[in-house]
Motif scaffolding. Structure first.
Motif, PDB file in Angstrom:
ATOM      1  N   UNK A 208      72.399  61.637  39.188  1.00 53.29           N
ATOM      2  CA  UNK A 208      71.018  61.144  39.578  1.00 53.29           C
ATOM      3  C   UNK A 208      70.649  60.834  40.913  1.00 53.29           C
ATOM      4  N   UNK A 209      69.804  61.720  41.464  1.00 55.44           N
ATOM      5  CA  UNK A 209      69.468  61.897  42.964  1.00 55.44           C
ATOM      6  C   UNK A 209      69.134  60.633  43.723  1.00 55.44           C
ATOM      7  N   UNK A 210      70.258  60.399  44.750  1.00 52.43           N
ATOM      8  CA  UNK A 210      70.263  59.097  45.462  1.00 52.43           C
ATOM      9  C   UNK A 210      71.169  58.123  45.275  1.00 52.43           C
ATOM     10  N   UNK A 211      71.680  58.423  43.865  1.00 53.21           N
ATOM     11  CA  UNK A 211      72.880  57.399  43.595  1.00 53.21           C
ATOM     12  C   UNK A 211      74.195  57.668  43.768  1.00 53.21           C
ATOM     13  N   UNK A 212      74.820  57.235  44.577  1.00 56.99           N
ATOM     14  CA  UNK A 212      76.302  57.528  44.887  1.00 56.99           C
ATOM     15  C   UNK A 212      77.407  57.868  43.910  1.00 56.99           C
ATOM     16  N   UNK A 227      73.713  69.781  38.066  1.00 60.75           N
ATOM     17  CA  UNK A 227      72.282  69.519  38.261  1.00 60.75           C
ATOM     18  C   UNK A 227      71.874  68.094  38.546  1.00 60.75           C
ATOM     19  N   UNK A 228      70.874  67.825  38.785  1.00 62.79           N
ATOM     20  CA  UNK A 228      70.354  66.356  39.227  1.00 62.79           C
ATOM     21  C   UNK A 228      69.126  66.131  38.184  1.00 62.79           C
ATOM     22  N   UNK A 229      68.881  64.780  38.110  1.00 68.85           N
ATOM     23  CA  UNK A 229      67.793  64.145  37.659  1.00 68.85           C
ATOM     24  C   UNK A 229      67.243  63.182  38.428  1.00 68.85           C
ATOM     25  N   UNK A 230      66.011  62.708  38.280  1.00 67.60           N
ATOM     26  CA  UNK A 230      65.418  61.944  39.220  1.00 67.60           C
ATOM     27  C   UNK A 230      65.598  60.431  38.517  1.00 67.60           C
ATOM     28  N   UNK A 231      65.860  60.364  37.142  1.00 63.77           N
ATOM     29  CA  UNK A 231      65.821  58.981  36.480  1.00 63.77           C
ATOM     30  C   UNK A 231      66.938  58.996  35.637  1.00 63.77           C
ATOM     31  N   UNK A 232      67.199  57.675  35.018  1.00 65.61           N
ATOM     32  CA  UNK A 232      68.022  57.597  33.859  1.00 65.61           C
ATOM     33  C   UNK A 232      67.530  58.236  32.529  1.00 65.61           C
ATOM     34  N   UNK A 233      66.095  58.267  32.504  1.00 69.82           N
ATOM     35  CA  UNK A 233      65.519  58.942  31.518  1.00 69.82           C
ATOM     36  C   UNK A 233      65.783  60.114  31.236  1.00 69.82           C
ATOM     37  N   UNK A 234      65.506  61.111  32.432  1.00 71.01           N
ATOM     38  CA  UNK A 234      65.706  62.614  32.323  1.00 71.01           C
ATOM     39  C   UNK A 234      67.207  62.708  32.330  1.00 71.01           C
ATOM     40  N   UNK A 235      68.136  62.127  32.794  1.00 63.69           N
ATOM     41  CA  UNK A 235      69.337  62.098  32.783  1.00 63.69           C
ATOM     42  C   UNK A 235      69.917  62.114  31.199  1.00 63.69           C
ATOM     43  N   UNK A 236      69.208  61.271  30.463  1.00 69.09           N
ATOM     44  CA  UNK A 236      69.652  61.086  29.014  1.00 69.09           C
ATOM     45  C   UNK A 236      69.386  62.291  28.196  1.00 69.09           C
ATOM     46  N   UNK A 237      67.995  62.694  28.800  1.00 69.99           N
ATOM     47  CA  UNK A 237      67.518  64.118  28.017  1.00 69.99           C
ATOM     48  C   UNK A 237      68.595  65.240  28.087  1.00 69.99           C
ATOM     49  N   UNK A 238      69.028  65.093  29.342  1.00 72.42           N
ATOM     50  CA  UNK A 238      69.907  66.386  29.724  1.00 72.42           C
ATOM     51  C   UNK A 238      71.264  66.140  28.720  1.00 72.42           C
ATOM     52  N   UNK A 239      71.644  64.742  28.682  1.00 72.25           N
ATOM     53  CA  UNK A 239      72.980  64.787  27.922  1.00 72.25           C
ATOM     54  C   UNK A 239      72.795  64.722  26.577  1.00 72.25           C
ATOM     55  N   UNK A 244      75.700  68.660  29.091  1.00 69.06           N
ATOM     56  CA  UNK A 244      76.189  67.742  29.967  1.00 69.06           C
ATOM     57  C   UNK A 244      76.768  66.301  29.669  1.00 69.06           C
ATOM     58  N   UNK A 245      77.589  65.684  30.651  1.00 64.63           N
ATOM     59  CA  UNK A 245      77.897  64.596  30.463  1.00 64.63           C
ATOM     60  C   UNK A 245      77.429  63.904  31.562  1.00 64.63           C
ATOM     61  N   UNK A 246      76.975  62.608  31.598  1.00 69.57           N
ATOM     62  CA  UNK A 246      76.372  61.796  32.808  1.00 69.57           C
ATOM     63  C   UNK A 246      76.483  60.380  32.552  1.00 69.57           C
ATOM     64  N   UNK A 247      76.394  59.578  33.578  1.00 69.86           N
ATOM     65  CA  UNK A 247      76.303  58.151  33.630  1.00 69.86           C
ATOM     66  C   UNK A 247      74.999  57.682  33.237  1.00 69.86           C
ATOM     67  N   UNK A 248      74.929  56.428  32.255  1.00 67.10           N
ATOM     68  CA  UNK A 248      74.028  55.724  31.786  1.00 67.10           C
ATOM     69  C   UNK A 248      74.330  54.336  31.790  1.00 67.10           C
ATOM     70  N   UNK A 249      73.345  53.439  31.888  1.00 70.28           N
ATOM     71  CA  UNK A 249      73.529  52.094  31.736  1.00 70.28           C
ATOM     72  C   UNK A 249      73.703  51.879  30.134  1.00 70.28           C
ATOM     73  N   UNK A 250      74.376  50.762  29.926  1.00 68.92           N
ATOM     74  CA  UNK A 250      74.642  50.565  28.587  1.00 68.92           C
ATOM     75  C   UNK A 250      73.318  50.046  27.981  1.00 68.92           C
ATOM     76  N   UNK A 251      72.645  49.627  28.355  1.00 71.74           N
ATOM     77  CA  UNK A 251      71.198  49.147  27.764  1.00 71.74           C
ATOM     78  C   UNK A 251      70.508  50.182  27.478  1.00 71.74           C
TER      79      UNK A 251
END
Length: 303
Positions: A208-212, A227-239, A244-251
């Protein structure tokens, strides 16, 4: 081509801003209290001043051009700054009326959004003639929003080095999450721990862009960010593609229809916890309205 902004240009920009916000000329008529021919003439004059085509209108309906989208976003920033200037000026005379702009990081949990709504409501009841503009920004835009003067307060997670130019008011809430993949992913069997023998660089991840922590997490075991996403929503779509694997909030996962498709990876080693803050630039005048809103948010976010 426009070289200097004049008072007449501000009036034309307000017409365009209303039309773009209402997504059409007809819908903007009651907002502007103008008839369509006059609105059309104002837009045409603005296009001539800017030497740009801002929108298409015809049988296909209203549609902004790419240039129009840019002008719309910049116009929004200008008018937010104007509203903030007027509000801060009134505050010097102990007049707490006008428009407050609150920016929320996109993808905040529902209970935080609810807490914001309740805080807005109680603030409007306490202070007469106060109006709130609530907007959203991507994670990598919240710092600029706090510093630029286009808003009064920002509600967001922030896990980077905190600049001295921003004041951080911590909220009693943490956005917790972990590394996720789909059931079909090669690493899906490693729920509790990913063995050190598994080379993470062989498995693409999305950041996620900007999130260390989007680049690494855990015991310095780096993810292979391809690859990078700009939000959790787009990160979810990629996962959810399974690639891909990626970080998501549990909520973002709990209770959702797609939760059955997702697997948390690596146990606590690949978990994260982000503090939630209310942020403002140091030039923001912290008047009683803003202080009240922050206190209310601190209360409601724990309910």
């Amino acid at each position: 081509m426009l070289n200097r902004l004049q008072e007449s240009d501000i009036k034309l920009l307000r017409v365009f801003f209303a039309v773009a916000s209402c997504n059409g000329f007809t819908a903007a008529e009651p907002v502007l209290r103008m008839q369509r021919p006059n609105i059309s003439a104002a837009i045409k004059k603005l296009e001539e001043r800017l030497d740009l085509i801002l929108c298409h209108r015809g049988r296909g309906g209203f549609q902004m051009t790419k240039e129009g989208e840019v002008v719309f976003q910049e116009t929004k920033r200008i008018f937010n700054a104007f509203d903030n200037f007027v509000f801060n000026l009134k505050s010097l005379h102990d007049d707490y009326s006008g428009h407050l702009t609150i920016v929320l990081m996109s993808g905040l949990p529902l209970n935080v959004m609810t807490a914001v709504s309740k805080s807005v409501k109680t603030s409007m009841h306490k202070f007469e003639d106060i109006h709130f503009n609530v907007q959203t920004r991507l994670y990598n835009e919240v710092e600029h929003a706090a510093l630029s003067g286009e808003c009064h307060l920002v509600v967001s997670c922030y896990d980077m080095v905190k600049p001295e130019s921003i004041v951080f008011h911590p909220l009693p809430y943490k956005c917790e999450g972990r590394l996720y993949c789909t059931k079909s992913h090669p690493l899906a069997k490693y729920r509790d721990q990913i063995p050190t023998s598994v080379e993470l660089y062989d498995h693409p991840a999305i950041g996620i862009t900007g999130m260390s922590p989007s680049n690494y997490i855990g015991n310095e075991r780096r993810l292979s960010i391809e690859t990078f996403s700009d939000s959790f929503e787009s990160c979810l779509s990629a996962i959810l593609t399974g690639e891909y694997m990626g970080l998501l909030p549990d909520y973002f996962v709990e209770g959702k229809t797609y939760a059955e498709e997702l697997i948390p990876l690596g146990g606590d080693e690949f978990a994260f916890s982000h503090d939630l803050f209310v942020m403002n630039g140091k030039n923001t005048r912290m008047n009683p309205v803003l202080k009240h809103f922050i206190r209310e948010l601190e209360y409601f976010v724990t309910q």
